[in-house]
Scaffold this motif. Structure first.
Motif, mmCIF file in Angstrom:
data_model
loop_
_atom_site.group_PDB
_atom_site.id
_atom_site.type_symbol
_atom_site.label_atom_id
_atom_site.label_comp_id
_atom_site.label_asym_id
_atom_site.label_seq_id
_atom_site.Cartn_x
_atom_site.Cartn_y
_atom_site.Cartn_z
ATOM 1 N N GLU A 127 -58.112 -66.063 -18.275
ATOM 2 C CA GLU A 127 -56.687 -65.820 -18.069
ATOM 3 C C GLU A 127 -55.867 -67.095 -18.192
ATOM 4 O O GLU A 127 -54.634 -67.043 -18.246
ATOM 5 N N PRO B 38 -52.268 -65.863 -27.629
ATOM 6 C CA PRO B 38 -52.748 -64.479 -27.671
ATOM 7 C C PRO B 38 -54.120 -64.358 -28.331
ATOM 8 O O PRO B 38 -54.472 -65.132 -29.213
ATOM 9 N N SER C 192 -48.709 -60.768 -28.270
ATOM 10 C CA SER C 192 -49.260 -60.102 -27.107
ATOM 11 C C SER C 192 -48.632 -58.723 -26.924
ATOM 12 O O SER C 192 -47.412 -58.563 -27.024
ATOM 13 N N GLY C 193 -49.473 -57.713 -26.694
ATOM 14 C CA GLY C 193 -49.003 -56.346 -26.508
ATOM 15 C C GLY C 193 -48.915 -55.539 -27.788
ATOM 16 O O GLY C 193 -48.712 -54.324 -27.737
ATOM 17 N N THR D 108 -55.457 -54.113 -28.809
ATOM 18 C CA THR D 108 -54.150 -54.666 -28.482
ATOM 19 C C THR D 108 -54.303 -56.126 -28.086
ATOM 20 O O THR D 108 -55.180 -56.473 -27.283
ATOM 21 N N GLN E 83 -53.773 -59.596 -26.281
ATOM 22 C CA GLN E 83 -53.494 -59.954 -24.894
ATOM 23 C C GLN E 83 -53.185 -61.442 -24.806
ATOM 24 O O GLN E 83 -53.368 -62.182 -25.752
#
Length: 644
Positions: free
Chosen positions: A571, A576, A623-624, A641, A643
């Motif tokens: 994290e 991305p 991202s997304g 997708t 992230q």
């Protein structure tokens, strides 16, 4: 290692020019290494201070231990003794070995089968000799021009530097020179085509000091080799070229076949130019001083090198540094190995065609260059200092087997590679630019709870018995496990793998990139192929790090063999990324990653093996947003997708 002032042999301008050239290469590598911090992303206890916060005495603290120790950089600048330039800096004494017994020459003695040079100066050697040529000129500088010599010592060193300060061996333009201790009339060139060198493990000869020459060309003084001629060296059981001090090869056409190590320096080994072909039963290039943190390094800053080794292609006791040149390596063990220090690549073209592990060291920093690694186990591995393989190594390796020995010993040509070509199978597409780094920022190390220093500038572990002085559990302030990339509770050490630049392709039978400590990708263009489902079961990944790996820049495409094991970044990643399970991804297939609603690919790759999962990171990912992975025919074989 003894400090000594550089003696002047004449032609001082040329000498200074070469010294500055090599020094610039050294300092460039070190600057990149020190600049390549993780930008505040180190694990607990590490920080990146401003340049003004790094004290001048950082060389004596663990602050530089995570990259190239500053003390090593200091030693490189102080101790390199490059060639004096063109031969002929002083009037040469001509030694015709065909008629030496009948000659009376100043500074030369003949006794039995030994021709001994006892005085400083410049000597030009020609002809053949069955015995030894010895330099015994204590604390003196000697130049030797080899102009068509053939010396065979029958088992105990052909050209022996028994005592001197600095010896420079010039290879006369157009000459072919042969040094052998096999006791036969064969030459190194002939032997490379026909003989079978017997592989051997590293022997006690690497550290012996009993006065017995350990190589066909053996020196107890700083040794420099240069010139425009050819040198063929053969040693059936021992080493080829050895210096018990420092060794620099700045030019020349050199071929070495050895039963053990091919080219070995103690305090340092520097290859700055020329062509070098080596077939070794041990290591191809090696340094051995692990007791002095300012010594024991190998630097390649230029030249064309073709290395075939039963053990390591390059084995540095402290730091292994590549700043330029063209390297082709076939190794039974590691392609390039740093034992106690850092492995840094910041230029050149490196092709590791075969290895157990491709690049290995406690700290590995890939900052530039064109790097292609094939390994039966891990491709790039940041691991503690033990230089041993679970498989591979010298067992079953025969450097003279068909297809194994490189050309260049006989009539064959030297390998020529296109340094401008990207590795096969990688197309960064519209990846954008890699991040830049501040060369004034060096990492600092918090020694609290981590013990003192090991040779090479490394902090020792907190508990007794920890291999190589590195923590073997999570009890010394290092996190155990972490999100993504690694198993929970896996031991985490202070090893570091940092990739900040370069075009890199890894084809691994184990993990593609592996670190026992931290792993960060902040730049470069990478394709990382882990094991195929058929060749290896689950568990090995494209990228594996016990503390979780981080991506902050660059372009990455990696494949894995276990779709159920998601080796995604942690994290802490600021760029991305995309992790996609694949269906039907087979060897030879060209994959393209693109937004689901578009046809323009972000990255593409040709798979050398099957894969069940794809990991991608690029500054062009959003991202997304949903992305599709399509095969050669445009059929969607995976989607996901982005992230991060």
């Amino acid at each position: 290692m003894t400090r000594r002032p550089t003696r002047r042999l004449g032609c001082q301008a040329a000498r200074r020019f070469v010294r500055k050239t090599v020094r610039r290469a050294v300092l460039a590598v070190v600057a990149v290494a020190l600049a390549g911090t993780l930008g505040g992303c180190w694990t607990d206890g590490f920080a990146a201070p401003a340049a003004s916060e790094v004290p001048p005495t950082a060389a004596e603290t663990p602050a530089a231990a995570l990259t190239v120790p500053a003390s090593t950089a200091e030693a490189m600048a102080d101790n390199l003794v490059p060639a004096s330039g063109a031969a002929g800096t002083a009037a040469a004494v001509d030694i015709n070995l065909d008629a030496i017994a009948a000659a009376s020459l100043p500074g030369v003695e003949v006794a039995g089968t030994a021709v001994t040079i006892t005085s400083p100066g410049h000597y030009r050697l020609t002809g053949a000799w069955a015995g030894q040529v010895v330099v015994a000129a204590k604390k003196a500088d000697v130049e030797l021009t080899l102009d068509g010599v053939a010396i065979d010592s029958d088992g105990s060193g052909a050209l022996v530097i028994a005592a001197a300060d600095l010896v420079t061996v010039h290879l006369a333009a157009g000459s072919v020179n042969k040094l052998s201790d096999v006791g036969t009339a064969s030459t190194a060139g002939d032997a490379a085509d026909s003989a079978s060198a017997t592989p051997s493990a590293d022997s006690a000869a690497d550290t012996s000091d009993d006065g017995v020459p350990e190589g066909a060309l053996f020196s107890r003084a700083d040794l420099v080799i240069d010139g425009q001629g050819r040198l063929e060296v053969e040693s059936a059981a021992g080493d080829g070229i050895v210096s018990k001090d420092g060794l620099v090869i700045s030019s020349g056409d050199i071929a070495v076949r050895s039963g053990d190590d091919a080219v070995r320096g103690k305090d340092y080994l520097v290859i700055a130019g020329g062509t070098l072909t080596a077939v070794a039963g041990g290591d191809a290039l090696k340094s051995t001083n692990g007791s002095d943190p300012k010594a024991g390094y190998v630097l390649v800053s230029g030249g064309v090198l073709d290395l075939t080794a039963a053990s390591d292609g390059i084995d540095a006791e402290t730091d292994a540094l590549v700043a330029g040149g063209q390297l082709s390596i076939t190794a039974g063990d590691d392609g390039v190995h740093a034992e106690l220090g850092a492995l840094v690549i910041d230029g050149g073209q490196i092709r590791i065609a075969e290895s157990y592990e491709g690049l290995e060291g406690p700290v590995v920093h890939l900052a530039g260059g064109d790097i292609d690694v094939t390994a039966s186990d891990d491709g790039v591995n940041a691991a503690g200092g033990a230089d041993a393989a679970a498989s591979g190594g010298t067992d079953g390796f025969n450097p003279a087997a068909p297809g194994a020995a490189p050309p260049g010993f006989g009539a064959g040509g030297w390998p020529q590679q296109d340094s401008s070509a990207a590795p096969a199978g990688f197309n960064p597409g519209q990846a954008g630019s890699a991040p830049s780094f501040d060369p004034g920022v060096a990492p600092s190390f918090d020694p609290a709870g981590r013990g003192g220093r090991q040779p090479g500038g490394w902090p020792s572990g907190a508990a007794a018995g920890e291999a190589g002085g590195f923590p073997m559990d999570g009890s010394s302030g290092f996190p155990a496990g972490g999100p993504g990339g690694g198993f929970g509770g896996e031991p985490v050490g202070n090893q570091v793998l940092l990739i900040s630049g370069g075009v890199i392709r890894v084809d691994a039978g184990g993990d593609g990139l592996d670190s026992n400590g931290t792993l960060t990708i902040s730049g470069g263009a990478l394709t990382v192929f882990g094991p195929s489902p058929e060749a290896r079961g689950g568990g090995d990944q494209a990228i594996d790090c016990g503390s979780g790996w981080t991506v902050t820049g660059g372009v990455l495409l990696g494949t894995e063999s276990d779709s159920a094991f998601d080796g995604s970044p942690s994290e802490n990643s600021t760029q991305p990324w995309l992790s996609v399970a694949l269906s039907g991804a087979a060897a030879g297939m060209e994959l393209a990653v693109r937004p689901e609603a578009e046809t323009t690919a972000i990255v593409t790759a040709v798979l050398p093996k099957g894969a069940t999962r794809l990991i991608v990171s690029s500054p062009d990912l959003i991202s997304g947003q949903a992305y599709a992975v399509v095969d050669t025919a445009g059929v969607v074989i995976g989607s996901g997708t982005a992230q991060g």
